[in-house]
Design a protein around this motif. Structure first.
Motif, PDB file in Angstrom:
ATOM      1  N   ASP A 174       0.828  -1.210   0.000  1.00  0.00           N
ATOM      2  CA  ASP A 174       0.000   0.000   0.000  1.00  0.00           C
ATOM      3  C   ASP A 174       0.862   1.259   0.000  1.00  0.00           C
ATOM      4  OD1 ASP A 174      -2.382  -1.420  -0.046  1.00  0.00           O
ATOM      5  OD2 ASP A 174      -2.636  -1.369   2.132  1.00  0.00           O
ATOM      6  N   THR A 175       1.952   1.224   0.753  1.00  0.00           N
ATOM      7  CA  THR A 175       2.872   2.363   0.767  1.00  0.00           C
ATOM      8  C   THR A 175       3.432   2.594  -0.629  1.00  0.00           C
ATOM      9  OG1 THR A 175       3.480   1.901   3.072  1.00  0.00           O
ATOM     10  CG2 THR A 175       4.972   3.309   1.816  1.00  0.00           C
ATOM     11  N   CYS A 176       3.882   1.515  -1.270  1.00  0.00           N
ATOM     12  CA  CYS A 176       4.422   1.628  -2.640  1.00  0.00           C
ATOM     13  C   CYS A 176       3.381   2.201  -3.589  1.00  0.00           C
ATOM     14  CB  CYS A 176       4.873   0.258  -3.139  1.00  0.00           C
ATOM     15  SG  CYS A 176       6.353  -0.364  -2.333  1.00  0.00           S
ATOM     16  N   SER A 177       2.165   1.726  -3.477  1.00  0.00           N
ATOM     17  CA  SER A 177       1.094   2.192  -4.354  1.00  0.00           C
ATOM     18  C   SER A 177       0.858   3.687  -4.196  1.00  0.00           C
ATOM     19  CB  SER A 177      -0.188   1.413  -4.050  1.00  0.00           C
ATOM     20  OG  SER A 177      -1.261   1.897  -4.795  1.00  0.00           O
ATOM     21  N   ARG A 178       0.820   4.153  -2.963  1.00  0.00           N
ATOM     22  CA  ARG A 178       0.593   5.582  -2.728  1.00  0.00           C
ATOM     23  C   ARG A 178       1.766   6.431  -3.205  1.00  0.00           C
ATOM     24  NH1 ARG A 178      -2.874   6.381   2.786  1.00  0.00           N
ATOM     25  NH2 ARG A 178      -4.460   4.822   2.302  1.00  0.00           N
ATOM     26  N   GLN A 219       3.310  15.922  -0.498  1.00  0.00           N
ATOM     27  CA  GLN A 219       2.427  14.785  -0.724  1.00  0.00           C
ATOM     28  C   GLN A 219       2.989  13.504  -0.096  1.00  0.00           C
ATOM     29  OE1 GLN A 219       1.857  14.712  -4.960  1.00  0.00           O
ATOM     30  NE2 GLN A 219       0.434  16.423  -4.930  1.00  0.00           N
ATOM     31  N   LEU A 220       4.302  13.430   0.058  1.00  0.00           N
ATOM     32  CA  LEU A 220       4.912  12.247   0.671  1.00  0.00           C
ATOM     33  C   LEU A 220       4.835  12.268   2.195  1.00  0.00           C
ATOM     34  CD1 LEU A 220       8.111  11.667  -1.506  1.00  0.00           C
ATOM     35  CD2 LEU A 220       5.984  10.358  -1.514  1.00  0.00           C
ATOM     36  N   ARG A 221       4.774  13.457   2.796  1.00  0.00           N
ATOM     37  CA  ARG A 221       4.764  13.561   4.260  1.00  0.00           C
ATOM     38  C   ARG A 221       3.670  12.724   4.931  1.00  0.00           C
ATOM     39  NH1 ARG A 221       8.326  17.607   4.667  1.00  0.00           N
ATOM     40  NH2 ARG A 221       7.672  19.150   3.185  1.00  0.00           N
ATOM     41  N   PRO A 222       2.418  12.838   4.511  1.00  0.00           N
ATOM     42  CA  PRO A 222       1.384  12.031   5.180  1.00  0.00           C
ATOM     43  C   PRO A 222       1.548  10.529   4.925  1.00  0.00           C
ATOM     44  CG  PRO A 222       0.398  13.425   3.476  1.00  0.00           C
ATOM     45  CD  PRO A 222       1.844  13.771   3.554  1.00  0.00           C
ATOM     46  N   ILE A 223       2.115  10.172   3.788  1.00  0.00           N
ATOM     47  CA  ILE A 223       2.364   8.753   3.505  1.00  0.00           C
ATOM     48  C   ILE A 223       3.474   8.254   4.425  1.00  0.00           C
ATOM     49  CG2 ILE A 223       3.086   7.078   1.755  1.00  0.00           C
ATOM     50  CD1 ILE A 223       1.956   9.075  -0.364  1.00  0.00           C
ATOM     51  N   GLU A 224       4.506   9.071   4.597  1.00  0.00           N
ATOM     52  CA  GLU A 224       5.613   8.696   5.483  1.00  0.00           C
ATOM     53  C   GLU A 224       5.107   8.415   6.900  1.00  0.00           C
ATOM     54  OE1 GLU A 224       9.321  10.752   7.818  1.00  0.00           O
ATOM     55  OE2 GLU A 224       8.415  11.856   6.175  1.00  0.00           O
ATOM     56  N   ALA A 225       4.165   9.214   7.365  1.00  0.00           N
ATOM     57  CA  ALA A 225       3.658   9.084   8.737  1.00  0.00           C
ATOM     58  C   ALA A 225       3.005   7.730   8.992  1.00  0.00           C
ATOM     59  CB  ALA A 225       2.669  10.206   9.028  1.00  0.00           C
ATOM     60  N   VAL A 226       2.414   7.125   7.977  1.00  0.00           N
ATOM     61  CA  VAL A 226       1.712   5.845   8.158  1.00  0.00           C
ATOM     62  C   VAL A 226       2.327   4.720   7.341  1.00  0.00           C
ATOM     63  CG1 VAL A 226      -0.492   6.916   8.778  1.00  0.00           C
ATOM     64  CG2 VAL A 226       0.006   6.440   6.369  1.00  0.00           C
ATOM     65  N   SER A 227       3.510   4.954   6.784  1.00  0.00           N
ATOM     66  CA  SER A 227       4.134   3.965   5.896  1.00  0.00           C
ATOM     67  C   SER A 227       4.577   2.718   6.645  1.00  0.00           C
ATOM     68  CB  SER A 227       5.312   4.580   5.156  1.00  0.00           C
ATOM     69  OG  SER A 227       6.341   4.888   6.069  1.00  0.00           O
ATOM     70  N   SER A 228       4.856   1.692   5.887  1.00  0.00           N
ATOM     71  CA  SER A 228       5.337   0.439   6.468  1.00  0.00           C
ATOM     72  C   SER A 228       6.696   0.651   7.121  1.00  0.00           C
ATOM     73  CB  SER A 228       5.443  -0.634   5.381  1.00  0.00           C
ATOM     74  OG  SER A 228       6.448  -0.295   4.455  1.00  0.00           O
ATOM     75  N   ASP A 229       7.040  -0.222   8.039  1.00  0.00           N
ATOM     76  CA  ASP A 229       8.329  -0.111   8.743  1.00  0.00           C
ATOM     77  C   ASP A 229       9.503  -0.179   7.777  1.00  0.00           C
ATOM     78  OD1 ASP A 229       7.099   0.140  11.207  1.00  0.00           O
ATOM     79  OD2 ASP A 229       7.162  -2.009  11.621  1.00  0.00           O
ATOM     80  N   GLU A 230       9.362  -0.953   6.704  1.00  0.00           N
ATOM     81  CA  GLU A 230      10.451  -1.090   5.733  1.00  0.00           C
ATOM     82  C   GLU A 230      10.712   0.208   4.970  1.00  0.00           C
ATOM     83  OE1 GLU A 230       8.621  -4.997   6.498  1.00  0.00           O
ATOM     84  OE2 GLU A 230       7.770  -3.150   5.719  1.00  0.00           O
ATOM     85  N   LEU A 231       9.659   0.967   4.717  1.00  0.00           N
ATOM     86  CA  LEU A 231       9.803   2.159   3.871  1.00  0.00           C
ATOM     87  C   LEU A 231       9.806   3.481   4.634  1.00  0.00           C
ATOM     88  CD1 LEU A 231       7.660   1.015   0.844  1.00  0.00           C
ATOM     89  CD2 LEU A 231      10.109   1.404   0.891  1.00  0.00           C
ATOM     90  N   LYS A 232       9.501   3.466   5.920  1.00  0.00           N
ATOM     91  CA  LYS A 232       9.462   4.710   6.695  1.00  0.00           C
ATOM     92  C   LYS A 232      10.804   5.456   6.652  1.00  0.00           C
ATOM     93  CE  LYS A 232       6.801   4.780  10.239  1.00  0.00           C
ATOM     94  NZ  LYS A 232       5.682   5.642  10.019  1.00  0.00           N
ATOM     95  N   TYR A 270      11.844  -2.588  -2.647  1.00  0.00           N
ATOM     96  CA  TYR A 270      10.512  -2.943  -2.137  1.00  0.00           C
ATOM     97  C   TYR A 270       9.389  -2.689  -3.134  1.00  0.00           C
ATOM     98  CZ  TYR A 270      12.479  -3.716   2.468  1.00  0.00           C
ATOM     99  OH  TYR A 270      13.207  -4.221   3.516  1.00  0.00           O
ATOM    100  N   CYS A 271       9.569  -1.700  -3.979  1.00  0.00           N
ATOM    101  CA  CYS A 271       8.472  -1.280  -4.858  1.00  0.00           C
ATOM    102  C   CYS A 271       8.711  -1.564  -6.333  1.00  0.00           C
ATOM    103  CB  CYS A 271       8.211   0.210  -4.653  1.00  0.00           C
ATOM    104  SG  CYS A 271       7.784   0.650  -2.954  1.00  0.00           S
ATOM    105  N   GLY A 272       9.864  -2.082  -6.656  1.00  0.00           N
ATOM    106  CA  GLY A 272      10.127  -2.425  -8.035  1.00  0.00           C
ATOM    107  C   GLY A 272      10.379  -1.254  -8.960  1.00  0.00           C
ATOM    108  N   GLY A 273      10.906  -0.168  -8.429  1.00  0.00           N
ATOM    109  CA  GLY A 273      11.293   0.954  -9.283  1.00  0.00           C
ATOM    110  C   GLY A 273      10.274   1.947  -9.369  1.00  0.00           C
TER     111      GLY A 273
END
Length: 113
Positions: free
Chosen positions: A30-34, A57-70, A110-113
């Motif tokens: 979900d993080t990758c998708s966003r 736009q990335l800030r709110p995603i960062e706040a709830v992102s997966s542990d791998e991508l935070k 993690y996201c394939g590019g």
């Protein structure tokens, strides 16, 4: 009896309201998708305004992102913030550049590019 019922009802409402406001952590997919949605947006250009827009736009995603991508998203946002300043600190920007490149590699992992 009426006071007890009112108190219990109010407590229940408070608990349900706090449960709704708690941010949910995203899965890595979900993080990758966003993030892909943000970076594929044609209005997010490489000029200063576009860089600021992407970081915001990335800030709110960062706040709830997966542990791998935070940490990856934090590094990217930090680099974008510094590079979009009117007078970026060259030393800080150079220090962030290597971390930014590593973050790109980690994102691709993690996201394939």
């Amino acid at each position: 009896m009426k006071k007890i019922t009112t108190t219990l009802l109010a407590a229940g409402l408070l608990l349900s309201a706090s449960a709704c406001s708690a941010p949910q952590q995203l899965s890595t997919a979900d993080t990758c998708s966003r993030v892909k949605t943000v970076i594929s947006n044609p209005t997010n250009t490489t000029d200063k305004t576009g860089t600021i827009r992407v970081a915001n736009q990335l800030r709110p995603i960062e706040a709830v992102s997966s542990d791998e991508l935070k940490p990856t998203l934090k590094t990217i946002v930090d680099y974008l913030d510094e590079s979009s300043k009117d007078s970026p600190d060259t030393a800080k920007l150079n220090a962030l550049k290597n971390d930014y490149q590593n973050a790109g590699t980690n994102y691709s992992k993690y996201c394939g590019g």
